[in-house]
Design a protein around this motif. Structure first.
Motif, PDB file in Angstrom:
ATOM      1  N   ASP A  31       2.804  19.013   7.537  1.00  0.00           N
ATOM      2  CA  ASP A  31       1.760  19.952   7.098  1.00  0.00           C
ATOM      3  C   ASP A  31       0.550  19.171   6.592  1.00  0.00           C
ATOM      4  OD1 ASP A  31       0.209  22.035   6.251  1.00  0.00           O
ATOM      5  OD2 ASP A  31       1.464  22.568   4.532  1.00  0.00           O
ATOM      6  N   PRO A  32      -0.378  18.789   7.474  1.00  0.00           N
ATOM      7  CA  PRO A  32      -1.546  18.005   7.064  1.00  0.00           C
ATOM      8  C   PRO A  32      -2.440  18.709   6.029  1.00  0.00           C
ATOM      9  CG  PRO A  32      -1.277  17.955   9.448  1.00  0.00           C
ATOM     10  CD  PRO A  32      -0.353  19.011   8.933  1.00  0.00           C
ATOM     11  N   MET A  33      -2.280  20.037   5.882  1.00  0.00           N
ATOM     12  CA  MET A  33      -3.105  20.779   4.928  1.00  0.00           C
ATOM     13  C   MET A  33      -2.409  20.964   3.578  1.00  0.00           C
ATOM     14  SD  MET A  33      -4.769  23.689   7.422  1.00  0.00           S
ATOM     15  CE  MET A  33      -6.096  24.108   6.301  1.00  0.00           C
ATOM     16  N   CYS A  34      -1.284  20.287   3.373  1.00  0.00           N
ATOM     17  CA  CYS A  34      -0.486  20.537   2.172  1.00  0.00           C
ATOM     18  C   CYS A  34      -1.251  20.268   0.878  1.00  0.00           C
ATOM     19  CB  CYS A  34       0.801  19.717   2.210  1.00  0.00           C
ATOM     20  SG  CYS A  34       0.565  17.919   2.191  1.00  0.00           S
ATOM     21  N   ARG A  35      -2.167  19.319   0.872  1.00  0.00           N
ATOM     22  CA  ARG A  35      -2.873  18.963  -0.370  1.00  0.00           C
ATOM     23  C   ARG A  35      -3.976  19.949  -0.744  1.00  0.00           C
ATOM     24  NH1 ARG A  35      -5.001  13.093  -0.493  1.00  0.00           N
ATOM     25  NH2 ARG A  35      -5.257  13.624  -2.691  1.00  0.00           N
ATOM     26  N   GLN A  37       1.570  30.328 -11.867  1.00  0.00           N
ATOM     27  CA  GLN A  37       2.472  31.190 -11.111  1.00  0.00           C
ATOM     28  C   GLN A  37       2.949  30.555  -9.806  1.00  0.00           C
ATOM     29  OE1 GLN A  37       0.210  34.783 -10.559  1.00  0.00           O
ATOM     30  NE2 GLN A  37       0.098  35.210 -12.740  1.00  0.00           N
ATOM     31  N   ASN A  38       2.337  29.447  -9.424  1.00  0.00           N
ATOM     32  CA  ASN A  38       2.687  28.798  -8.165  1.00  0.00           C
ATOM     33  C   ASN A  38       4.142  28.317  -8.200  1.00  0.00           C
ATOM     34  OD1 ASN A  38       2.837  26.483  -6.115  1.00  0.00           O
ATOM     35  ND2 ASN A  38       0.775  27.268  -5.738  1.00  0.00           N
ATOM     36  N   ARG A  39       4.821  28.396  -7.083  1.00  0.00           N
ATOM     37  CA  ARG A  39       6.227  27.996  -7.012  1.00  0.00           C
ATOM     38  C   ARG A  39       6.421  26.517  -7.342  1.00  0.00           C
ATOM     39  NH1 ARG A  39       7.546  24.983  -2.664  1.00  0.00           N
ATOM     40  NH2 ARG A  39       6.001  24.816  -0.984  1.00  0.00           N
ATOM     41  N   GLY A  91       6.543  16.598  -5.102  1.00  0.00           N
ATOM     42  CA  GLY A  91       7.461  16.155  -4.064  1.00  0.00           C
ATOM     43  C   GLY A  91       7.857  17.228  -3.079  1.00  0.00           C
ATOM     44  N   ASP A  92       7.634  18.488  -3.432  1.00  0.00           N
ATOM     45  CA  ASP A  92       7.913  19.574  -2.492  1.00  0.00           C
ATOM     46  C   ASP A  92       6.770  19.775  -1.507  1.00  0.00           C
ATOM     47  OD1 ASP A  92      10.420  20.127  -3.327  1.00  0.00           O
ATOM     48  OD2 ASP A  92      10.006  22.096  -4.174  1.00  0.00           O
ATOM     49  N   LEU A  93       5.644  19.092  -1.748  1.00  0.00           N
ATOM     50  CA  LEU A  93       4.491  19.180  -0.847  1.00  0.00           C
ATOM     51  C   LEU A  93       4.432  18.013   0.118  1.00  0.00           C
ATOM     52  CD1 LEU A  93       1.347  20.308  -2.901  1.00  0.00           C
ATOM     53  CD2 LEU A  93       2.563  21.565  -1.130  1.00  0.00           C
ATOM     54  N   PHE A  94       4.588  16.812  -0.433  1.00  0.00           N
ATOM     55  CA  PHE A  94       4.523  15.603   0.381  1.00  0.00           C
ATOM     56  C   PHE A  94       5.348  14.506  -0.285  1.00  0.00           C
ATOM     57  CE2 PHE A  94       0.827  15.689  -2.443  1.00  0.00           C
ATOM     58  CZ  PHE A  94       0.914  14.459  -3.082  1.00  0.00           C
ATOM     59  N   PHE A 154       0.849  -1.182   0.000  1.00  0.00           N
ATOM     60  CA  PHE A 154       0.000   0.000   0.000  1.00  0.00           C
ATOM     61  C   PHE A 154       0.889   1.237   0.000  1.00  0.00           C
ATOM     62  CE2 PHE A 154       0.541  -1.213   4.463  1.00  0.00           C
ATOM     63  CZ  PHE A 154       0.978  -0.034   5.029  1.00  0.00           C
ATOM     64  N   ILE A 155       0.292   2.384  -0.317  1.00  0.00           N
ATOM     65  CA  ILE A 155       1.033   3.635  -0.387  1.00  0.00           C
ATOM     66  C   ILE A 155       0.765   4.458   0.867  1.00  0.00           C
ATOM     67  CG2 ILE A 155       1.281   5.814  -1.622  1.00  0.00           C
ATOM     68  CD1 ILE A 155       0.637   4.362  -4.181  1.00  0.00           C
ATOM     69  N   TYR A 156       1.852   4.900   1.477  1.00  0.00           N
ATOM     70  CA  TYR A 156       1.743   5.762   2.642  1.00  0.00           C
ATOM     71  C   TYR A 156       2.186   7.168   2.251  1.00  0.00           C
ATOM     72  CZ  TYR A 156       3.024   8.065   6.985  1.00  0.00           C
ATOM     73  OH  TYR A 156       3.148   8.983   7.990  1.00  0.00           O
ATOM     74  N   MET A 157       1.438   8.175   2.672  1.00  0.00           N
ATOM     75  CA  MET A 157       1.765   9.561   2.349  1.00  0.00           C
ATOM     76  C   MET A 157       2.341  10.270   3.564  1.00  0.00           C
ATOM     77  SD  MET A 157      -0.757  12.651   1.065  1.00  0.00           S
ATOM     78  CE  MET A 157      -1.116  11.828  -0.480  1.00  0.00           C
ATOM     79  N   ASP A 158       3.493  10.888   3.367  1.00  0.00           N
ATOM     80  CA  ASP A 158       4.134  11.679   4.416  1.00  0.00           C
ATOM     81  C   ASP A 158       3.930  13.158   4.082  1.00  0.00           C
ATOM     82  OD1 ASP A 158       5.723  12.927   6.256  1.00  0.00           O
ATOM     83  OD2 ASP A 158       7.601  11.980   5.653  1.00  0.00           O
ATOM     84  N   THR A 159       3.113  13.844   4.882  1.00  0.00           N
ATOM     85  CA  THR A 159       2.807  15.255   4.623  1.00  0.00           C
ATOM     86  C   THR A 159       3.875  16.196   5.158  1.00  0.00           C
ATOM     87  OG1 THR A 159       1.466  15.389   6.644  1.00  0.00           O
ATOM     88  CG2 THR A 159       0.334  14.808   4.588  1.00  0.00           C
TER      89      THR A 159
END
Length: 382
Positions: free
Chosen positions: A44-48, A203-205, A242-245, A36-41
């Motif tokens: 920052d739990p609000m990153c998405r 325009q987003n980084r 990858g810069d988000l999570f 399974f896939i695990y996401m590491d935030t």
């Protein structure tokens, strides 16, 4: 203990971050009998949702224990080929503690999020899940009135250590943000889910740029609607997720891990053998997301394929980027020209939608329209 004791409230960063991360570790995506896939935030739990125009995160609390969480975002998108606009609310990141499931917590969280959508005059709510996620489909379709809407294709391609060859007959040019916006509004504004604020996306980084490809020897001036464009051309943009999570594949047999490590060592030691370079996805890794895929002319497929190889070569310069992901409409013929590995791709993602209000008292119901060929997948919602 009944659901009446559950308290729903907005996420508090200082108070809830550690508890949300702990909850999501318990709610791994996938059954225990297979990987399974695990996401590491990354704290920052609000990153998405943080890059969306409007967003909200709710938590469910039971006697000071966090037992559920949900995220939502709001934006304006195109909903028909006539460039009709709709305000949509995206539901994502619903998690309920394994020890507190089947108590109506997930249902309560979605309903509370729908109340926020309604207060902000949202026309439609939608969500995405796997077609075999029975619990999610039962909640949204059976209990909340969502209906199956679209089935995009998710294509995943690993990043090798080798730079891929790009034909000398193809010219690839990077375009400026303002020019990119002009191209997207000119050629994709009628595509479903095209975001009204495409300028903010570009325009987003995290947006690394937009590139166009066309036959070598032809000139490109696609920014001027009064001048000719090449006989064939293709374009895409790249987002650094990858810069988000970070992602990690867990619950993998040891033999698979060892095999991957050995194959990687051999591929690096003797590159002339051109062995498939398997990415190390067993430790945390990032990925590039390709969005805004479009093209015109008889050579579009070849040009798009070259663009994807260009993005692959771009990704080799990013240490954490192990795969490149593209999501396109299930009926989009361009999907056949996008490099990918079948066994790690998803041929049918599952999008559900629900009308929340009668738009301008018209009879138009987006949820009842047939699927179009193309679909714009917003990188902010990956």
């Amino acid at each position: 203990m009944g659901c009446r004791e559950i308290k729903l409230r907005s996420f508090d960063k200082q108070r809830d971050t550690a508890m949300v991360e702990d909850l999501e570790k318990k709610c791994e995506v996938g059954p225990r009998e297979r990987p399974f896939i695990y996401m590491d935030t990354m704290g920052d739990p609000m990153c998405r949702i943080r890059n969306s125009p409007e967003y909200k995160m709710l938590v469910a609390e039971l006697e000071n224990e966090l037992v559920g969480v949900i995220r939502g975002s709001i934006k304006i998108v195109t909903c028909s080929s006539l460039e009709d606009k709709a305000k949509v609310g995206y539901v994502l990141g619903l998690r309920v503690s394994p020890l507190h499931r089947r108590k109506g917590i997930g249902l309560s969280l979605v309903k509370r999020l729908e109340e926020w959508f309604d207060a902000n005059c949202v026309d439609y709510a939608y969500m995405a899940t796997e077609k075999d996620n029975e619990a999610s489909l039962k909640l949204f379709m059976d209990n909340l009135g969502f209906v199956k809407f679209r089935s995009p294709t998710i294509l995943v391609n690993p990043v090798s250590h080798h730079v891929l060859h790009i034909s000398s007959s193809v010219k690839i040019t990077r375009v400026k943000v303002e020019q990119s916006e002009n191209l997207y509004r000119r050629f994709m504004s009628r595509v479903e889910f095209f975001p009204h604020d495409i300028d903010r996306v570009l325009q987003n980084r995290l947006s690394l740029g937009t590139w166009v490809a066309y036959p070598q020897g032809e000139s490109w001036d696609g920014f001027d609607p009064n001048r000719c464009i090449p006989s064939s051309w293709a374009m895409l943009s790249v987002w650094n997720s990858g810069d988000l999570f970070k992602l990690r594949v867990a619950n993998v047999p040891l033999a698979c891990i060892v095999c991957t490590k050995i194959m990687s060592l051999i591929a690096r030691a003797v590159p002339f053998l051109k062995l498939p370079d398997l990415p190390d996805v067993f430790s945390a890794f990032g990925f590039y997301f390709i969005y805004g895929v479009h093209g015109e002319g008889p050579q579009t497929g070849v040009l798009l394929h070259s663009l994807c190889r260009f993005v692959h070569n771009l990704a080799t310069n990013c240490k954490d980027c192990k795969v490149i992901v593209v999501e396109v409409g299930g009926l989009d013929g361009l999907r056949h020209h996008i490099p990918h590995w079948e066994f790690i791709s998803c041929t049918e993602d599952f999008w559900c939608i629900k009308p929340l209000r009668n738009r301008n008292n018209t009879q138009f119901n987006w949820s009842e329209t047939p699927p179009p060929r193309a679909l714009f997948v917003d990188p902010r919602e990956v």
